[in-house]
Design a protein around this motif. Structure first.
Motif, PDB file in Angstrom:
ATOM      1  N   GLY A 130      66.653 -16.878 -30.412  1.00  0.00           N
ATOM      2  CA  GLY A 130      65.940 -17.262 -29.194  1.00  0.00           C
ATOM      3  C   GLY A 130      64.771 -16.341 -28.890  1.00  0.00           C
ATOM      4  N   PHE A 131      64.970 -15.036 -29.075  1.00  0.00           N
ATOM      5  CA  PHE A 131      63.884 -14.092 -28.832  1.00  0.00           C
ATOM      6  C   PHE A 131      62.803 -14.213 -29.900  1.00  0.00           C
ATOM      7  N   SER A 132      63.190 -14.503 -31.146  1.00  0.00           N
ATOM      8  CA  SER A 132      62.194 -14.664 -32.207  1.00  0.00           C
ATOM      9  C   SER A 132      61.316 -15.883 -31.944  1.00  0.00           C
ATOM     10  N   ARG A 133      61.875 -16.939 -31.351  1.00  0.00           N
ATOM     11  CA  ARG A 133      61.059 -18.103 -31.001  1.00  0.00           C
ATOM     12  C   ARG A 133      59.995 -17.743 -29.971  1.00  0.00           C
ATOM     13  N   SER A 134      60.380 -16.915 -29.014  1.00  0.00           N
ATOM     14  CA  SER A 134      59.396 -16.507 -28.013  1.00  0.00           C
ATOM     15  C   SER A 134      58.292 -15.651 -28.623  1.00  0.00           C
ATOM     16  N   LEU A 135      58.627 -14.865 -29.626  1.00  0.00           N
ATOM     17  CA  LEU A 135      57.612 -14.046 -30.292  1.00  0.00           C
ATOM     18  C   LEU A 135      56.648 -14.896 -31.104  1.00  0.00           C
ATOM     19  N   ARG A 171      52.944 -19.504 -34.658  1.00  0.00           N
ATOM     20  CA  ARG A 171      53.928 -20.024 -35.608  1.00  0.00           C
ATOM     21  C   ARG A 171      53.248 -20.555 -36.865  1.00  0.00           C
ATOM     22  N   PHE A 172      52.126 -21.268 -36.708  1.00  0.00           N
ATOM     23  CA  PHE A 172      51.473 -21.874 -37.873  1.00  0.00           C
ATOM     24  C   PHE A 172      50.965 -20.807 -38.836  1.00  0.00           C
ATOM     25  N   ARG A 173      50.286 -19.782 -38.312  1.00  0.00           N
ATOM     26  CA  ARG A 173      49.768 -18.722 -39.185  1.00  0.00           C
ATOM     27  C   ARG A 173      50.901 -17.948 -39.847  1.00  0.00           C
ATOM     28  N   THR A 174      51.964 -17.696 -39.088  1.00  0.00           N
ATOM     29  CA  THR A 174      53.113 -16.997 -39.665  1.00  0.00           C
ATOM     30  C   THR A 174      53.788 -17.842 -40.731  1.00  0.00           C
ATOM     31  N   ALA A 191      54.408  -6.634 -37.605  1.00  0.00           N
ATOM     32  CA  ALA A 191      53.434  -6.590 -36.517  1.00  0.00           C
ATOM     33  C   ALA A 191      53.876  -7.453 -35.341  1.00  0.00           C
ATOM     34  N   ILE A 192      54.597  -8.532 -35.635  1.00  0.00           N
ATOM     35  CA  ILE A 192      55.064  -9.426 -34.576  1.00  0.00           C
ATOM     36  C   ILE A 192      56.254  -8.828 -33.835  1.00  0.00           C
ATOM     37  N   SER A 197      63.415  -9.762 -39.317  1.00  0.00           N
ATOM     38  CA  SER A 197      62.595  -8.575 -39.071  1.00  0.00           C
ATOM     39  C   SER A 197      62.949  -7.937 -37.733  1.00  0.00           C
ATOM     40  N   LEU A 198      63.177  -8.744 -36.725  1.00  0.00           N
ATOM     41  CA  LEU A 198      63.595  -8.227 -35.422  1.00  0.00           C
ATOM     42  C   LEU A 198      64.949  -7.540 -35.508  1.00  0.00           C
ATOM     43  N   CYS A 199      65.845  -8.105 -36.308  1.00  0.00           N
ATOM     44  CA  CYS A 199      67.164  -7.506 -36.493  1.00  0.00           C
ATOM     45  C   CYS A 199      67.048  -6.126 -37.147  1.00  0.00           C
TER      46      CYS A 199
END
Length: 290
Positions: A13-18, A23-26, A98-99, A247-249
């Motif tokens: 859920g937090f990764s979606r907010s980031l 999203r497209f470039r990532t 970076a995200i 990556s967040l984990c």
């Protein structure tokens, strides 16, 4: 939310907010390494098809390795695939860090990252070391598997069948150990970005030690997205979300290790940014359950 009990739902859920607004470039950055690997494997298969069509190679020689031309083509495409995909993986890891980084990293263009000589050398060296460690971890599986097959084919007595059963069990155990090593090595590109001044070999050894007890996170992430991954059309949308969550984990795990130990795990005694704010006396006031 850390440790083995990290909740996948909160993480995703937090990764979606980031990913909102990028999203497209990532997704493009995350898909490039996979696309490059598929391109070279498809090109290699096309060359083999031409060789089979014109009678330059027998079908059995695809698996026997007796055809020198086939071996030369396999080596060429393997080197080309590793050389192209290694900087792309590093660039994707840099974008993900970076995200998800709390302080944020300086924004660099993706082309500048993958064309940097230093990044190319580090990413290619990491690619080679990862392949070497993976192959070494796979050797016991191959050994016990071939032993089990040879004993089963030639064995007739009860003792030989008993040895076959043991060899099969050892094959399964070795395969599981290889899988755990692969799960640990999946985090190597992220640690390469987070510790740019550290040697590649030391990063890989540190990653294998650091991910002990934390390897199941990637598997649980993939399991959570398995129904959506079954649809190929959803992969470009889901892939950046999975990689951002992973990556967040890793960021959370590093912060936990630095806070609890008071030192950077990879730094061999180097004080972390958070540890300097708390004195040893203050830290002892917190119970272990905290």
């Amino acid at each position: 939310m850390g440790g083995a009990g990290m909740r996948i739902r909160e993480l995703t859920g937090f990764s979606r907010s980031l990913l909102k607004g990028r999203r497209f470039r990532t997704a493009m950055v995350c898909i490039l390494p996979i696309a490059s690997g598929l391109f070279f494997r498809t090109a290699e298969a096309c060359v083999y098809s031409l060789m089979l069509y014109f009678g330059e190679m027998k079908p059995i020689e695809l698996f026997s390795g007796r055809n020198r031309a086939q071996l030369a083509i396999a080596v060429f495409f393997t080197i080309a695939r590793w050389t192209v995909s290694a900087p792309l993986v590093y660039g994707a890891a840099f974008r993900l860090c970076a995200i998800t980084s709390e302080k944020g990293k300086p924004q660099r263009r993706f082309s500048d990252i993958i064309l940097s000589r230093r990044c190319f050398r580090r990413s290619l060296a990491a690619q080679l070391w990862v392949k070497l460690f993976s192959a070494a971890a796979l050797l016991p599986t191959i050994f016990f598997g071939t032993t089990a097959y040879s004993i089963f084919v030639t064995g007739r007595t009860a003792g030989e069948l008993f040895m076959t059963a043991h060899a099969i069990v050892l094959t399964v155990v070795s395969a599981f150990m290889w899988l755990t090593v692969r799960m640990s090595l999946a985090a190597v590109p992220l640690f390469l970005v987070k510790f740019p001044k550290m040697s590649v070999f030391r990063v890989i050894i540190g990653t294998l030690c650091f991910m002990k007890g934390r390897r199941s996170t990637l598997m649980r992430l993939l399991a959570a997205y398995t129904p959506l991954l079954l649809s190929v059309a959803a992969v470009p949308y889901i892939l950046p979300e999975i990689m951002t969550a992973y990556s967040l984990c890793i960021d959370i795990y590093i912060k936990e290790e630095e806070y609890l130990a008071g030192n950077s795990f990879f730094g061999r005694g180097r004080k972390s940014s958070d540890a300097s704010e708390l004195s040893p006396r203050t830290k002892r006031r917190f119970p272990k359950t905290s």
